[in-house]
Design a protein around this motif. Structure first.
Motif, PDB file in Angstrom:
ATOM      1  N   PRO A 229      93.132  30.684  -8.524  1.00  0.00           N
ATOM      2  CA  PRO A 229      92.950  29.517  -9.407  1.00  0.00           C
ATOM      3  C   PRO A 229      91.665  28.747  -9.118  1.00  0.00           C
ATOM      4  CG  PRO A 229      95.141  29.506  -8.430  1.00  0.00           C
ATOM      5  CD  PRO A 229      94.377  30.591  -7.773  1.00  0.00           C
ATOM      6  N   GLN A 230      91.291  28.661  -7.853  1.00  0.00           N
ATOM      7  CA  GLN A 230      90.042  27.970  -7.512  1.00  0.00           C
ATOM      8  C   GLN A 230      88.842  28.698  -8.099  1.00  0.00           C
ATOM      9  OE1 GLN A 230      90.149  28.151  -3.279  1.00  0.00           O
ATOM     10  NE2 GLN A 230      91.910  26.795  -3.101  1.00  0.00           N
ATOM     11  N   ALA A 231      88.857  30.020  -8.014  1.00  0.00           N
ATOM     12  CA  ALA A 231      87.736  30.795  -8.540  1.00  0.00           C
ATOM     13  C   ALA A 231      87.675  30.722 -10.064  1.00  0.00           C
ATOM     14  CB  ALA A 231      87.841  32.242  -8.076  1.00  0.00           C
ATOM     15  N   LEU A 232      88.831  30.702 -10.719  1.00  0.00           N
ATOM     16  CA  LEU A 232      88.828  30.552 -12.180  1.00  0.00           C
ATOM     17  C   LEU A 232      88.226  29.209 -12.583  1.00  0.00           C
ATOM     18  CD1 LEU A 232      92.277  32.102 -13.087  1.00  0.00           C
ATOM     19  CD2 LEU A 232      90.035  32.971 -13.738  1.00  0.00           C
ATOM     20  N   LEU A 233      88.572  28.172 -11.854  1.00  0.00           N
ATOM     21  CA  LEU A 233      87.986  26.855 -12.113  1.00  0.00           C
ATOM     22  C   LEU A 233      86.474  26.891 -11.873  1.00  0.00           C
ATOM     23  CD1 LEU A 233      88.501  23.864 -12.790  1.00  0.00           C
ATOM     24  CD2 LEU A 233      88.771  23.485 -10.344  1.00  0.00           C
ATOM     25  N   MET A 234      86.065  27.555 -10.806  1.00  0.00           N
ATOM     26  CA  MET A 234      84.643  27.625 -10.498  1.00  0.00           C
ATOM     27  C   MET A 234      83.884  28.479 -11.511  1.00  0.00           C
ATOM     28  SD  MET A 234      83.133  25.939  -8.453  1.00  0.00           S
ATOM     29  CE  MET A 234      81.687  25.673  -7.543  1.00  0.00           C
ATOM     30  N   ALA A 235      84.547  29.464 -12.100  1.00  0.00           N
ATOM     31  CA  ALA A 235      83.907  30.243 -13.168  1.00  0.00           C
ATOM     32  C   ALA A 235      83.593  29.324 -14.346  1.00  0.00           C
ATOM     33  CB  ALA A 235      84.805  31.395 -13.596  1.00  0.00           C
ATOM     34  N   GLY A 236      84.523  28.436 -14.657  1.00  0.00           N
ATOM     35  CA  GLY A 236      84.271  27.456 -15.719  1.00  0.00           C
ATOM     36  C   GLY A 236      83.121  26.534 -15.371  1.00  0.00           C
ATOM     37  N   VAL A 237      83.047  26.135 -14.104  1.00  0.00           N
ATOM     38  CA  VAL A 237      81.938  25.274 -13.662  1.00  0.00           C
ATOM     39  C   VAL A 237      80.614  26.026 -13.783  1.00  0.00           C
ATOM     40  CG1 VAL A 237      80.944  24.115 -11.646  1.00  0.00           C
ATOM     41  CG2 VAL A 237      83.358  23.823 -12.176  1.00  0.00           C
ATOM     42  N   GLY A 238      80.601  27.310 -13.406  1.00  0.00           N
ATOM     43  CA  GLY A 238      79.377  28.101 -13.521  1.00  0.00           C
ATOM     44  C   GLY A 238      78.910  28.230 -14.959  1.00  0.00           C
ATOM     45  N   VAL A 239      79.840  28.446 -15.876  1.00  0.00           N
ATOM     46  CA  VAL A 239      79.493  28.536 -17.301  1.00  0.00           C
ATOM     47  C   VAL A 239      78.982  27.185 -17.797  1.00  0.00           C
ATOM     48  CG1 VAL A 239      80.440  28.886 -19.612  1.00  0.00           C
ATOM     49  CG2 VAL A 239      81.050  30.443 -17.762  1.00  0.00           C
ATOM     50  N   TRP A 240      79.633  26.114 -17.391  1.00  0.00           N
ATOM     51  CA  TRP A 240      79.206  24.780 -17.803  1.00  0.00           C
ATOM     52  C   TRP A 240      77.802  24.484 -17.278  1.00  0.00           C
ATOM     53  CZ3 TRP A 240      78.250  20.272 -14.900  1.00  0.00           C
ATOM     54  CH2 TRP A 240      78.057  19.127 -15.664  1.00  0.00           C
ATOM     55  N   LEU A 241      77.525  24.838 -16.016  1.00  0.00           N
ATOM     56  CA  LEU A 241      76.181  24.625 -15.458  1.00  0.00           C
ATOM     57  C   LEU A 241      75.146  25.441 -16.218  1.00  0.00           C
ATOM     58  CD1 LEU A 241      76.931  24.571 -11.634  1.00  0.00           C
ATOM     59  CD2 LEU A 241      76.195  22.649 -13.056  1.00  0.00           C
ATOM     60  N   ARG A 242      75.499  26.655 -16.595  1.00  0.00           N
ATOM     61  CA  ARG A 242      74.577  27.484 -17.373  1.00  0.00           C
ATOM     62  C   ARG A 242      74.299  26.844 -18.729  1.00  0.00           C
ATOM     63  NH1 ARG A 242      72.635  32.906 -17.482  1.00  0.00           N
ATOM     64  NH2 ARG A 242      71.568  33.093 -19.466  1.00  0.00           N
ATOM     65  N   PHE A 243      75.336  26.336 -19.373  1.00  0.00           N
ATOM     66  CA  PHE A 243      75.180  25.660 -20.657  1.00  0.00           C
ATOM     67  C   PHE A 243      74.257  24.451 -20.520  1.00  0.00           C
ATOM     68  CE2 PHE A 243      76.728  22.192 -23.392  1.00  0.00           C
ATOM     69  CZ  PHE A 243      76.389  22.716 -24.627  1.00  0.00           C
ATOM     70  N   ARG A 244      74.480  23.640 -19.497  1.00  0.00           N
ATOM     71  CA  ARG A 244      73.642  22.454 -19.277  1.00  0.00           C
ATOM     72  C   ARG A 244      72.195  22.856 -18.981  1.00  0.00           C
ATOM     73  NH1 ARG A 244      74.999  17.677 -20.794  1.00  0.00           N
ATOM     74  NH2 ARG A 244      73.902  16.788 -19.038  1.00  0.00           N
TER      75      ARG A 244
ATOM     76  N   THR B  95      81.584  33.248  -7.220  1.00  0.00           N
ATOM     77  CA  THR B  95      82.077  33.140  -8.593  1.00  0.00           C
ATOM     78  C   THR B  95      81.172  32.250  -9.434  1.00  0.00           C
ATOM     79  OG1 THR B  95      84.331  33.472  -7.819  1.00  0.00           O
ATOM     80  CG2 THR B  95      84.071  32.545 -10.006  1.00  0.00           C
ATOM     81  N   ALA B  96      80.752  31.131  -8.879  1.00  0.00           N
ATOM     82  CA  ALA B  96      79.870  30.232  -9.627  1.00  0.00           C
ATOM     83  C   ALA B  96      78.533  30.902  -9.930  1.00  0.00           C
ATOM     84  CB  ALA B  96      79.657  28.936  -8.852  1.00  0.00           C
ATOM     85  N   ALA B  97      77.979  31.610  -8.952  1.00  0.00           N
ATOM     86  CA  ALA B  97      76.684  32.267  -9.157  1.00  0.00           C
ATOM     87  C   ALA B  97      76.787  33.361 -10.230  1.00  0.00           C
ATOM     88  CB  ALA B  97      76.189  32.853  -7.842  1.00  0.00           C
ATOM     89  N   LEU B  98      77.832  34.174 -10.152  1.00  0.00           N
ATOM     90  CA  LEU B  98      77.991  35.232 -11.153  1.00  0.00           C
ATOM     91  C   LEU B  98      78.272  34.656 -12.534  1.00  0.00           C
ATOM     92  CD1 LEU B  98      80.034  37.781  -9.037  1.00  0.00           C
ATOM     93  CD2 LEU B  98      77.769  38.167 -10.005  1.00  0.00           C
ATOM     94  N   SER B  99      79.064  33.594 -12.599  1.00  0.00           N
ATOM     95  CA  SER B  99      79.370  32.968 -13.887  1.00  0.00           C
ATOM     96  C   SER B  99      78.148  32.287 -14.481  1.00  0.00           C
ATOM     97  CB  SER B  99      80.503  31.959 -13.726  1.00  0.00           C
ATOM     98  OG  SER B  99      81.659  32.604 -13.289  1.00  0.00           O
ATOM     99  N   PHE B 100      77.304  31.753 -13.636  1.00  0.00           N
ATOM    100  CA  PHE B 100      76.065  31.142 -14.112  1.00  0.00           C
ATOM    101  C   PHE B 100      75.128  32.222 -14.653  1.00  0.00           C
ATOM    102  CE2 PHE B 100      71.719  29.665 -13.584  1.00  0.00           C
ATOM    103  CZ  PHE B 100      71.764  28.433 -14.192  1.00  0.00           C
ATOM    104  N   ALA B 101      75.017  33.330 -13.927  1.00  0.00           N
ATOM    105  CA  ALA B 101      74.088  34.383 -14.329  1.00  0.00           C
ATOM    106  C   ALA B 101      74.602  35.189 -15.523  1.00  0.00           C
ATOM    107  CB  ALA B 101      73.833  35.318 -13.149  1.00  0.00           C
ATOM    108  N   TYR B 102      75.920  35.393 -15.581  1.00  0.00           N
ATOM    109  CA  TYR B 102      76.528  36.186 -16.650  1.00  0.00           C
ATOM    110  C   TYR B 102      77.713  35.411 -17.215  1.00  0.00           C
ATOM    111  CZ  TYR B 102      73.739  39.822 -14.528  1.00  0.00           C
ATOM    112  OH  TYR B 102      72.696  40.545 -14.037  1.00  0.00           O
ATOM    113  N   PRO B 103      77.465  34.442 -18.094  1.00  0.00           N
ATOM    114  CA  PRO B 103      78.543  33.545 -18.531  1.00  0.00           C
ATOM    115  C   PRO B 103      79.547  34.157 -19.509  1.00  0.00           C
ATOM    116  CG  PRO B 103      76.488  32.967 -19.616  1.00  0.00           C
ATOM    117  CD  PRO B 103      76.163  34.042 -18.629  1.00  0.00           C
TER     118      PRO B 103
END
Length: 170
Positions: free
Chosen positions: A147-162, A101-109
């Motif tokens: 719920p854990q994956a939804l939280l991690m999606a937010g972390v992935g988007v935040w990492l992409r933003f940073r 989830t984090a990898a996909l959210s980082f790549a496609y936020p």
């Protein structure tokens, strides 16, 4: 009653403007302005309802804008579900779902919640179709990763933003 109708119409336009991209908001603002000057509220509601098919098309286009990635997310969910159903512990599958989830959210936020659902809802689907594994007694336990994956999606988007911010600053 008229005031309530106006507030409801404003709320609907506000929700619609949040759900579409900034590049598509011009037509929505035009529909809103036209409906505001119509003398009868019924006409304003009909005018606003006329925009619903276009809004639905824009939402679907945006939801499926990364269409080639959706099978990748589902495949990641199948891998995670296979690990979860064959393992005696839950943590390996939990780590896999979080990593995918984090990898996909980082790549496609854009709309990253899609990846959380695509990865984690494969396991409950497998359990519902009869592959119970460790979830034979409690089938609803298979939803614990959502719920854990939804939280991690937010972390992935935040990492992409940073990462983008650091890349443009340096």
């Amino acid at each position: 009653m008229r005031r309530l109708e106006e507030r409801l119409l404003d709320t609907l336009f506000f929700a619609a403007s949040l759900s579409i991209g900034a590049e598509d908001r011009g037509w929505l603002d035009a529909v809103r302005a036209e409906s505001a000057v119509l003398p009868e509220r019924r006409e304003a509601w009909l005018w606003a309802a006329g925009a619903l098919p276009l809004l639905a098309r824009l939402l679907l286009r945006r939801l499926f804008s990364d269409l080639p990635v959706i099978p990748v997310a589902i495949a990641a969910g199948v891998i995670m579900a296979a690990v979860d159903l064959s393992s005696t512990e839950r943590w390996p599958a939990a780590l896999l779902s979080l990593a995918f989830t984090a990898a996909l959210s980082f790549a496609y936020p854009r709309w990253a919640w899609r990846w959380a659902f695509a990865v984690t809802l494969v396991l409950p689907l497998a359990v519902d179709t009869g592959i119970e594994g460790p979830y034979a007694n409690e089938p609803f336990d298979s939803y614990y990763k959502v719920p854990q994956a939804l939280l991690m999606a937010g972390v992935g988007v935040w990492l992409r933003f940073r990462w983008q911010r650091r890349r443009t600053a340096g």
